[in-house]
Design a protein around this motif. Sequence first.
Motif, PDB file in Angstrom:
ATOM      1  N   ALA A   1      24.160 -48.400   0.409  1.00 31.29           N
ATOM      2  CA  ALA A   1      25.209 -47.400   0.182  1.00 31.29           C
ATOM      3  C   ALA A   1      25.868 -47.651  -1.170  1.00 31.29           C
ATOM      4  O   ALA A   1      26.240 -48.780  -1.500  1.00 31.29           O
ATOM      5  CB  ALA A   1      26.237 -47.456   1.301  1.00 31.29           C
TER       6      ALA A   1
ATOM      7  N   THR B   1      22.047 -46.412  -6.703  1.00 29.82           N
ATOM      8  CA  THR B   1      21.197 -45.319  -7.181  1.00 29.82           C
ATOM      9  C   THR B   1      19.769 -45.602  -6.708  1.00 29.82           C
ATOM     10  O   THR B   1      19.201 -46.648  -7.023  1.00 29.82           O
ATOM     11  CB  THR B   1      21.226 -45.219  -8.710  1.00 29.82           C
ATOM     12  OG1 THR B   1      22.568 -44.947  -9.126  1.00 29.82           O
ATOM     13  CG2 THR B   1      20.315 -44.098  -9.200  1.00 29.82           C
TER      14      THR B   1
ATOM     15  N   CYS C   1      24.931 -42.098  -1.655  1.00 27.69           N
ATOM     16  CA  CYS C   1      24.076 -42.721  -2.676  1.00 27.69           C
ATOM     17  C   CYS C   1      23.812 -41.712  -3.792  1.00 27.69           C
ATOM     18  O   CYS C   1      23.976 -40.508  -3.607  1.00 27.69           O
ATOM     19  CB  CYS C   1      22.734 -43.170  -2.082  1.00 27.69           C
ATOM     20  SG  CYS C   1      22.871 -44.372  -0.749  1.00 27.69           S
TER      21      CYS C   1
END
Length: 296
Positions: free
Chosen positions: A170, A173, A201
């Motif tokens: 969480a 990227t 995300c």
Amino acid sequence: MRTVMSEFLTTHEVADLLRIKVRKVYDLASRGKIPCSRATGKLLFPKDAVHRWLANNGTTPPAADEQQSLPNVLLGSHDPLLEWALRASGCGIATFFDGSLDGVMRFLDGAGMASAMHIYNRKSGEWNIPCVRDKLHHRNVALMEWAKRDRGIILSEACTRSVTHIADVAGLTLVPRQPGAGSQQLFEQLLDDAGIGESDCAFVTPERTESDAVLPLLEHKADASFGLPSVAEQYKLRFVPVIQERVDIAVDRKAWFEPAWQHFLRFCGSDTFANKTATTEGYDFRSFGTIHYNAD
């Protein structure tokens, strides 16, 4: 509704009309050789169009009992070791890897003689078999185990976060795969189980193969991808195991006995293959060749 439905024939009615097996009707439909409709989700045959088709083709359907040879192409999910084995064997089978679900649909369209997949059914907890029963039940296929393999989180060198579980991604990227990839479907299920939504995300552009999915990590454009330990090891990246999946190959049973597939299977019994699989991280080939589904 009864009036509308009376304008159509069912699969069994077409089989009786043509005096062929139901399986042959499915084969004709999947190859576009007979007028049919899937608009309702069920295979139906316009009665008038079928009778015109039959009149134009004589008293017996063309190629009803002679299945055309499928192209020597292996479709579906990309597996680096499978790709290597096909090349190293010299079997002559080409590849078109663009995801498990994409492979199933192309296989239905007759674009290849086999399709690799790792499709998890959350409801039953099974790999691949529910998909084959649902999508390929009318096709003459055998589902052969390729390998069990570990899958998990691959982390870029620039990512300093401690990641030990899927929930830890969480805020990172991530590198997604294309929608038709079995790994993307599985990743989305695992994220959902961990309570992580799409807004939790960031995502870069989807990548289409296991190898390509690590490139944004190497270029410092993303923090993590959902991939294989063998790929992580190749690029010396951190790997956090999450799940063991099973990769199977759905093979057309006629193509099974053709020279190309038999050549490939012989190579898979060689010392070269055994040495390679024994030294590749994250694979379990002890059940290689097990038939998990065989068409009736």
